[in-house]
Design a protein around this motif. Structure first.
Motif, PDB file in Angstrom:
ATOM      1  N   LYS A   8       0.836  -1.206   0.000  1.00 42.66           N
ATOM      2  CA  LYS A   8       0.000   0.000   0.000  1.00 42.66           C
ATOM      3  C   LYS A   8       0.865   1.248   0.000  1.00 42.66           C
ATOM      4  O   LYS A   8       1.925   1.290   0.628  1.00 42.66           O
ATOM      5  N   ASN A   9       0.373   2.270  -0.710  1.00 39.37           N
ATOM      6  CA  ASN A   9       1.059   3.567  -0.794  1.00 39.37           C
ATOM      7  C   ASN A   9       0.048   4.654  -0.443  1.00 39.37           C
ATOM      8  O   ASN A   9      -0.906   4.896  -1.183  1.00 39.37           O
ATOM      9  N   GLU A  10       0.264   5.337   0.694  1.00 41.44           N
ATOM     10  CA  GLU A  10      -0.671   6.376   1.140  1.00 41.44           C
ATOM     11  C   GLU A  10      -0.244   7.770   0.696  1.00 41.44           C
ATOM     12  O   GLU A  10      -0.867   8.767   1.081  1.00 41.44           O
ATOM     13  N   ASN A  11       0.796   7.854  -0.121  1.00 40.40           N
ATOM     14  CA  ASN A  11       1.273   9.141  -0.639  1.00 40.40           C
ATOM     15  C   ASN A  11       0.501   9.476  -1.921  1.00 40.40           C
ATOM     16  O   ASN A  11       0.627   8.772  -2.921  1.00 40.40           O
ATOM     17  N   PRO A  12      -0.295  10.568  -1.927  1.00 40.34           N
ATOM     18  CA  PRO A  12      -1.077  10.902  -3.125  1.00 40.34           C
ATOM     19  C   PRO A  12      -0.258  11.621  -4.194  1.00 40.34           C
ATOM     20  O   PRO A  12      -0.771  11.890  -5.282  1.00 40.34           O
ATOM     21  N   ASP A  13       0.991  11.934  -3.891  1.00 42.42           N
ATOM     22  CA  ASP A  13       1.781  12.757  -4.809  1.00 42.42           C
ATOM     23  C   ASP A  13       2.557  11.962  -5.841  1.00 42.42           C
ATOM     24  O   ASP A  13       2.882  12.484  -6.898  1.00 42.42           O
ATOM     25  N   ARG A  14       2.894  10.706  -5.535  1.00 46.06           N
ATOM     26  CA  ARG A  14       3.678   9.964  -6.538  1.00 46.06           C
ATOM     27  C   ARG A  14       3.577   8.460  -6.303  1.00 46.06           C
ATOM     28  O   ARG A  14       3.403   7.998  -5.167  1.00 46.06           O
ATOM     29  N   PRO A  15       3.682   7.678  -7.393  1.00 44.86           N
ATOM     30  CA  PRO A  15       3.776   6.226  -7.245  1.00 44.86           C
ATOM     31  C   PRO A  15       5.181   5.849  -6.773  1.00 44.86           C
ATOM     32  O   PRO A  15       6.088   6.685  -6.754  1.00 44.86           O
ATOM     33  N   LEU A  16       5.369   4.610  -6.409  1.00 47.93           N
ATOM     34  CA  LEU A  16       6.675   4.161  -5.924  1.00 47.93           C
ATOM     35  C   LEU A  16       7.043   2.850  -6.607  1.00 47.93           C
ATOM     36  O   LEU A  16       6.218   1.922  -6.664  1.00 47.93           O
ATOM     37  N   LYS A  17       8.254   2.785  -7.140  1.00 49.03           N
ATOM     38  CA  LYS A  17       8.737   1.571  -7.783  1.00 49.03           C
ATOM     39  C   LYS A  17       9.550   0.747  -6.788  1.00 49.03           C
ATOM     40  O   LYS A  17      10.414   1.282  -6.088  1.00 49.03           O
ATOM     41  N   LEU A  18       9.271  -0.546  -6.754  1.00 49.28           N
ATOM     42  CA  LEU A  18      10.010  -1.475  -5.899  1.00 49.28           C
ATOM     43  C   LEU A  18      10.726  -2.483  -6.785  1.00 49.28           C
ATOM     44  O   LEU A  18      10.109  -3.103  -7.662  1.00 49.28           O
ATOM     45  N   ALA A  19      12.014  -2.638  -6.570  1.00 51.50           N
ATOM     46  CA  ALA A  19      12.802  -3.553  -7.395  1.00 51.50           C
ATOM     47  C   ALA A  19      12.535  -5.001  -7.009  1.00 51.50           C
ATOM     48  O   ALA A  19      12.086  -5.301  -5.888  1.00 51.50           O
ATOM     49  N   LYS A  20      12.799  -5.913  -7.932  1.00 54.12           N
ATOM     50  CA  LYS A  20      12.780  -7.337  -7.609  1.00 54.12           C
ATOM     51  C   LYS A  20      13.791  -7.581  -6.496  1.00 54.12           C
ATOM     52  O   LYS A  20      14.904  -7.060  -6.510  1.00 54.12           O
ATOM     53  N   GLY A  21      13.405  -8.357  -5.489  1.00 58.53           N
ATOM     54  CA  GLY A  21      14.302  -8.625  -4.378  1.00 58.53           C
ATOM     55  C   GLY A  21      14.134  -7.678  -3.209  1.00 58.53           C
ATOM     56  O   GLY A  21      14.888  -7.756  -2.225  1.00 58.53           O
ATOM     57  N   THR A  22      13.149  -6.770  -3.279  1.00 56.92           N
ATOM     58  CA  THR A  22      12.879  -5.866  -2.150  1.00 56.92           C
ATOM     59  C   THR A  22      12.537  -6.700  -0.910  1.00 56.92           C
ATOM     60  O   THR A  22      11.777  -7.669  -0.978  1.00 56.92           O
ATOM     61  N   ARG A  23      13.097  -6.302   0.243  1.00 54.88           N
ATOM     62  CA  ARG A  23      12.902  -7.052   1.486  1.00 54.88           C
ATOM     63  C   ARG A  23      11.715  -6.498   2.281  1.00 54.88           C
ATOM     64  O   ARG A  23      11.560  -5.289   2.437  1.00 54.88           O
ATOM     65  N   ARG A  26      11.539 -11.723   0.479  1.00 57.75           N
ATOM     66  CA  ARG A  26      11.947 -10.925  -0.683  1.00 57.75           C
ATOM     67  C   ARG A  26      10.914 -11.040  -1.799  1.00 57.75           C
ATOM     68  O   ARG A  26      10.352 -12.128  -2.024  1.00 57.75           O
ATOM     69  N   SER A  27      10.678  -9.928  -2.503  1.00 63.36           N
ATOM     70  CA  SER A  27       9.741  -9.937  -3.643  1.00 63.36           C
ATOM     71  C   SER A  27      10.387 -10.656  -4.817  1.00 63.36           C
ATOM     72  O   SER A  27      11.585 -10.537  -5.060  1.00 63.36           O
ATOM     73  N   MET A  28       9.585 -11.413  -5.557  1.00 66.44           N
ATOM     74  CA  MET A  28      10.099 -12.209  -6.664  1.00 66.44           C
ATOM     75  C   MET A  28      10.038 -11.478  -7.997  1.00 66.44           C
ATOM     76  O   MET A  28      10.588 -11.941  -8.989  1.00 66.44           O
ATOM     77  N   THR A  29       9.350 -10.344  -8.049  1.00 68.19           N
ATOM     78  CA  THR A  29       9.277  -9.523  -9.267  1.00 68.19           C
ATOM     79  C   THR A  29       9.312  -8.051  -8.875  1.00 68.19           C
ATOM     80  O   THR A  29       9.039  -7.703  -7.720  1.00 68.19           O
ATOM     81  N   ALA A  30       9.640  -7.200  -9.835  1.00 70.68           N
ATOM     82  CA  ALA A  30       9.542  -5.757  -9.609  1.00 70.68           C
ATOM     83  C   ALA A  30       8.069  -5.356  -9.574  1.00 70.68           C
ATOM     84  O   ALA A  30       7.206  -6.050 -10.120  1.00 70.68           O
ATOM     85  N   ALA A  31       7.775  -4.248  -8.931  1.00 77.14           N
ATOM     86  CA  ALA A  31       6.383  -3.796  -8.826  1.00 77.14           C
ATOM     87  C   ALA A  31       6.346  -2.274  -8.720  1.00 77.14           C
ATOM     88  O   ALA A  31       7.285  -1.650  -8.218  1.00 77.14           O
ATOM     89  N   THR A  32       5.254  -1.701  -9.214  1.00 77.64           N
ATOM     90  CA  THR A  32       5.001  -0.265  -9.056  1.00 77.64           C
ATOM     91  C   THR A  32       3.733  -0.092  -8.246  1.00 77.64           C
ATOM     92  O   THR A  32       2.673  -0.620  -8.608  1.00 77.64           O
TER      93      THR A  32
END
Length: 639
Positions: free
Chosen positions: A154-169, A179-185
């Motif tokens: 979840k992202n509660e910031n209304p100003d911008r999306p956030l990119k998370l790389a594959k492998g984010t902890r 760890r995440s298995m894929t990248a995500a926005t």
């Protein structure tokens, strides 16, 4: 001496007789095979039943054909992706081959993602839309080494999306880390209202996570909120993960959001905006206005999507939310008059056995669903074949064969037909197949017959249950007649389609085992087999009608004039939409009747104007004479 020679000769004869007796079954079998080879090679046999040819394919160009689509260049796009091969998936080896049936040549195409078990459909401009595919292979019960599960970010910031790389902890309050298995926005949050009444709704996305270490003690059975490593500033408080549980349970195949258009002219994939939802085993169907509806599939966590459908606009190259309705994976959805979709009931399986499997008419504008009754063996629609019978104006849909849900041993010889023009449409049983059959492929021919081939009695050809039979279904007579038997067995992951010259090409097959006992793993069938129908073996085949000069882009509703050799003999004119098929699901193919007049070596064809009958795209224009001899196709574009 002479007497001794006689005794030796008699002894030799006795030994020969004993050996012949011992080998009699083999000898008889060999003789039968020899006679069969002789019989099917005879011109009279071919003129009645047709013939098969296994194509010579260079070793480097062979692939596990999971998807097949005929392009308006006359070439066939064969897509494997990783081809149901975990080793290739782990190595990032993804394959596409472009096959030219005219000269049996091959060209490898760079494949930008694992398009194994994607969805695809013909676009109005002649490109092929391919969406979805594989993010991760399944891990069965007992094979799961690391705990895994769905993480809602979840992202509660209304100003911008956030990119998370594959492998984010992601770290739980207990200290367990995944760890995440894929990248995500993660989309930005959205604001509602103004001033003190302003409300913020968090943006959210899903990602599959896996424990950093092996073993069940790294599972988390509690609903938890997770901190995300690497965030800075306010993101530390605004962005977080939520998971119900992370377990050692079976992990299904997982889908991707990627989407591409394949350009038949440049012969390359072109990336377009990704779907909103990850999908594995989705159905894509072109609508009357040229947009595309993407339905069903397994998401990024390997869970079936419950009605989250979306629409692709080829003009903007973007996706938007579609009408919500649940179907099991790869549902057979046919565009019908009035821009409604008819769900035949056939599907490729994933999803509960008691949900979404009832056939019916889906009104997209109102998002209502009218069930259609009368289906025989309604619990055996998985891996069934279905098609919109020719001509499309009749609005009749046929279902052929099928089996029980999952790895069921049950299969059915049932065929059944529904007339959608009836006041109260209901399925009525048609002629039975020669034996219970799953994975039966059906192809509409220019003469309005339907050629059906292959399949197996059991799940994925288990127990050497492939069916080496083919037949024609005649819609007018509502009956089958035999065709030449195929040489190659076909079951799961099989495709077939009509070629512009009137032949039928068959690809793929992915048996579970290679022996009847089920002790040896099966190997993917990489040979291409081509069937030549009886009309290509007639003595007068040299007199096939030939379509000459005429408009390539006839306007819907217009009268298009074509020069035709044999115009005075023409009895049928058809527009055949090229196939785009996978998992025995081909919602693209259809044959549209074209009214015509013939005079002075020319045929005037009245192009139908109803775009729900003739969706935008390229078509094969064919003309068949009164004796059933069809022309080669002429490509026409109805954008």
């Amino acid at each position: 001496m002479a007497e001794r020679r006689v005794r030796k000769a008699l002894a030799g004869t006795a030994v020969a007789l004993v050996l012949a007796g011992l080998n009699a079954p083999a000898a008889i079998g060999f003789a039968r095979e020899q006679y069969r080879a002789y019989e099917i090679a005879q011109p009279a046999y071919k003129a009645r039943y047709g013939s098969w040819q296994v194509m010579e394919t260079p070793g480097g160009d062979r692939l596990n054909a999971i998807h097949a689509a005929l392009l308006h260049t006359g070439k066939v796009l064969l897509v494997a992706g990783s081809g149901n091969d975990r080793v290739k998936f782990d190595a990032g080896t993804f394959t596409t081959v472009l096959w030219n049936p005219k000269d049996n040549s091959y060209k490898k195409i760079r494949t930008p993602a694992d398009l194994f078990c994607a969805g695809h459909t013909q676009l109005g401009d002649g490109r092929l839309l391919v969406a979805g595919g594989t993010a991760r292979y399944e891990r069965l019960d007992g094979d799961v080494e690391r705990a895994g599960g769905r993480m809602l970010v979840k992202n509660e910031n209304p100003d911008r999306p956030l990119k998370l790389a594959k492998g984010t902890r992601f770290t739980a309050p207990s200290g367990l880390t995944y760890r995440s298995m894929t990248a995500a926005t993660v989309p930005a949050a959205t604001k509602h209202g103004q001033g003190r009444k302003t409300r913020v709704t968090a943006g959210e996305t899903n990602v599959f996570v896996e424990a950093e270490r092996k073993g069940p003690k790294f599972a988390n059975s509690r609903q938890s909120q997770y901190e995300i490593e690497g965030l800075r500033g306010e993101d530390v408080y605004n962005v977080y993960g939520l998971a119900q549980k992370i377990t050692m349970d079976k992990q299904d195949f997982q889908g991707i959001k990627d989407a591409f258009e394949f350009d038949p002219v440049k012969e390359e994939y072109v990336r377009v905006d990704p779907m909103k939802k990850a999908r594995w085993y989705p159905t894509l169907v072109t609508l009357a206005d040229g947009r595309v509806l993407s339905v069903s599939g397994l998401d990024e966590a390997g869970e079936v999507l419950y009605g989250d459908n979306e629409i692709y606009d080829p003009r903007t190259k973007k996706w938007s939310k579609g009408p919500t309705r649940y179907f099991p994976t790869y549902p057979a959805l046919f565009l019908t008059k009035g821009n409604k979709l008819f769900y035949s009931g056939a599907n490729a399986g994933y999803g509960p056995a008691d949900q979404g499997r009832t056939p019916g008419l889906w009104d997209l504008e109102r998002n209502t669903f009218e069930p259609v009754k009368g289906m025989s063996d309604p619990d055996q629609l998985e891996t069934a074949g279905s098609l919109l019978l020719p001509p499309a104006q009749d609005q009749k849909v046929m279902v052929l064969g099928g089996g029980g849900v999952g790895e069921s041993k049950r299969s059915t010889e049932r065929t059944t037909i529904v007339d959608l023009k009836s006041g109260r449409p209901a399925y009525q049983d048609g002629p039975k197949l020669s034996e219970p059959t799953r994975y039966l492929n059906s192809v509409i021919l220019p003469d309005d017959s339907v050629f059906t081939t292959g399949g197996s009695r059991d799940y994925r050809g288990r127990g050497n249950s492939d069916i080496l039979k083919a037949q024609f279904y005649e819609p007018g007579a509502n009956a089958f007649r035999p065709a030449a038997d195929p040489l190659v067995g076909r079951n799961y992951h099989t495709e077939s389609l009509l070629l512009p010259d009137g032949r039928v090409a068959v690809f793929g097959s992915d048996p579970l085992f290679s022996d009847k006992a089920g002790s040896r793993p099966g190997s993917f069938e990489q040979r291409i087999e081509v069937y030549e129908p009886p009309y290509l073996h007639r003595k007068d085949v040299g007199q096939r009608p030939v379509i000459g000069a005429g408009p390539e882009r006839p306007a819907p509703g217009s009268a298009a004039v074509y020069e035709v050799r044999g115009a005075e003999r023409i009895a049928k004119v058809r527009l055949l939409r090229p196939s785009s098929v996978t998992h025995v699901t081909d919602v693209e193919q259809r044959s549209i009747q074209v009214d015509f007049t013939a005079k002075g070596g020319k045929v005037t064809a009245k192009i139908p104007a109803d775009r729900s009958l003739v969706p935008p795209g390229w078509y094969m224009l064919t003309m068949t004479d009164a004796k059933g001899l069809p022309s080669e196709a002429k490509w026409v574009h109805l954008p």
